[in-house]
Enzyme design. Structure first.
Site, PDB file in Angstrom:
ATOM      1  N   SER A  44       0.842  -1.196   0.000  1.00 22.32           N
ATOM      2  CA  SER A  44       0.000   0.000   0.000  1.00 22.32           C
ATOM      3  C   SER A  44       0.880   1.250   0.000  1.00 22.32           C
ATOM      4  O   SER A  44       2.033   1.204   0.393  1.00 22.32           O
ATOM      5  CB  SER A  44      -0.888  -0.001   1.242  1.00 22.32           C
ATOM      6  OG  SER A  44      -1.565  -1.237   1.359  1.00 22.32           O
ATOM      7  N   GLY A  45       0.300   2.352  -0.465  1.00 19.96           N
ATOM      8  CA  GLY A  45       1.015   3.620  -0.404  1.00 19.96           C
ATOM      9  C   GLY A  45       1.412   4.169  -1.763  1.00 19.96           C
ATOM     10  O   GLY A  45       1.244   3.526  -2.799  1.00 19.96           O
ATOM     11  N   ALA A  87       7.587   1.644   2.811  1.00 18.29           N
ATOM     12  CA  ALA A  87       7.861   1.761   4.248  1.00 18.29           C
ATOM     13  C   ALA A  87       7.915   3.239   4.603  1.00 18.29           C
ATOM     14  O   ALA A  87       8.248   4.083   3.769  1.00 18.29           O
ATOM     15  CB  ALA A  87       9.174   1.082   4.615  1.00 18.29           C
ATOM     16  N   GLY A 110       2.723   1.446   8.218  1.00 17.73           N
ATOM     17  CA  GLY A 110       1.388   1.692   8.752  1.00 17.73           C
ATOM     18  C   GLY A 110       0.972   3.139   8.758  1.00 17.73           C
ATOM     19  O   GLY A 110      -0.074   3.477   9.321  1.00 17.73           O
ATOM     20  N   GLY A 111       1.768   4.002   8.114  1.00 18.43           N
ATOM     21  CA  GLY A 111       1.370   5.400   8.011  1.00 18.43           C
ATOM     22  C   GLY A 111       0.042   5.562   7.311  1.00 18.43           C
ATOM     23  O   GLY A 111      -0.717   6.491   7.581  1.00 18.43           O
ATOM     24  N   GLY A 112      -0.258   4.618   6.413  1.00 21.41           N
ATOM     25  CA  GLY A 112      -1.541   4.630   5.716  1.00 21.41           C
ATOM     26  C   GLY A 112      -2.604   3.796   6.398  1.00 21.41           C
ATOM     27  O   GLY A 112      -3.722   3.659   5.888  1.00 21.41           O
ATOM     28  N   GLU A 144      -0.764  -5.691   5.740  1.00 22.82           N
ATOM     29  CA  GLU A 144       0.579  -5.678   5.150  1.00 22.82           C
ATOM     30  C   GLU A 144       1.464  -6.737   5.807  1.00 22.82           C
ATOM     31  O   GLU A 144       2.203  -7.449   5.125  1.00 22.82           O
ATOM     32  CB  GLU A 144       1.207  -4.292   5.297  1.00 22.82           C
ATOM     33  CG  GLU A 144       0.608  -3.244   4.375  1.00 22.82           C
ATOM     34  CD  GLU A 144       1.097  -1.840   4.647  1.00 22.82           C
ATOM     35  OE1 GLU A 144       0.876  -0.974   3.796  1.00 22.82           O
ATOM     36  OE2 GLU A 144       1.688  -1.597   5.716  1.00 22.82           O
TER      37      GLU A 144
END
Length: 241
Positions: A31-32, A89, A101-103, A109
């Protein structure tokens, strides 16, 4: 976000996809923002090389990327072992310990990455640090069951220090809710010299704490796009290994 950073993300993503994805692979799609470039490159290779791959998403966003690019979608029920997972990351330290996990997708994940033969990280130069917290100041995300976020915050502060805040949504009233229906705590002002493996293990014993954004001894290799357009690599696994 600067054009320089965007170019760096693209360079890292393209290099990783070219080095680590072969026809017949089951591929985890992270993700991201950097992963968008990886999926672009993967879709291009599928079209140009007739590459046969199946993709497992780590989030709703990743699932939509796979569908939008007309790639083959699968899941862990059908394909429980992946050849490779490519993900971004928020920060990578000198020991290849990650903050992710910022998103808000850290649980899925980590599940997908844990079932891959190798986890390849793609990022720009701002994510490459000596210690966690050197550059990424938003903290270590911790996914928690909603009813437990206050006691969990208190327990982490008492045991390890630092500050914890419930992550609030931007375009909705109230907290961020993950794809799994949980809340996210962001842990800042932590001790940068912590033994992260020990800390992570202790955190996971707290009832109601679902998962942490600490990814320890999981990444095989990291690709960092640099300002000059080149790509720096960290880690041990070889291309196509």
């Amino acid at each position: 976000m600067s054009d320089l950073v965007q170019s760096a993300k693209k360079a890292a993503a393209y290099a990783a996809v070219d080095d680590h994805i072969k026809s017949g692979y089951i591929v985890g799609i992270g993700s991201g923002s950097t992963v968008v470039f990886a999926v672009d490159r993967l879709a291009e290779r599928v079209r140009n090389e007739n590459l046969k791959v199946k993709c497992i998403p780590t989030s709703f966003q990743a699932r939509q990327l796979i569908i939008d690019n007309k790639l083959t979608l699968t899941d862990l029920d059908v394909d429980p072992v992946l050849d490779v997972c490519i993900d971004g990351a928020d920060e990578v330290d000198s020991n290849m310990t990650l903050i992710k996990g910022g998103g808000g997708c850290l649980l899925q994940e980590k599940i997908v990455a844990s079932n891959a033969k190798k986890l390849i990280i793609i990022a720009d130069y701002t994510k490459d640090s000596q210690k966690l917290g050197d550059q990424y100041k938003k903290g270590i995300p911790i996914e928690v069951v909603p009813i437990a976020y206050v006691p969990i915050s208190n327990k982490i502060k008492e045991r390890f220090g630092g500050s914890l805040e419930l992550r609030m949504a931007v375009k909705k009233a109230g907290p961020v809710v993950t794809d799994n229906g949980n809340f996210v705590l962001d842990w800042t002002n932590f001790n940068q010299d912590s033994d992260w493996e020990k800390v992570n293990s202790e955190l996971l014993h707290i009832p109601g704490l679902v998962e942490t954004g600490l990814f320890i001894k999981m990444a095989s290799k990291a690709y960092f796009g640099l300002k000059d357009g080149s790509v720096k690599q960290k880690g041990t696994c070889s291309a196509q290994a």
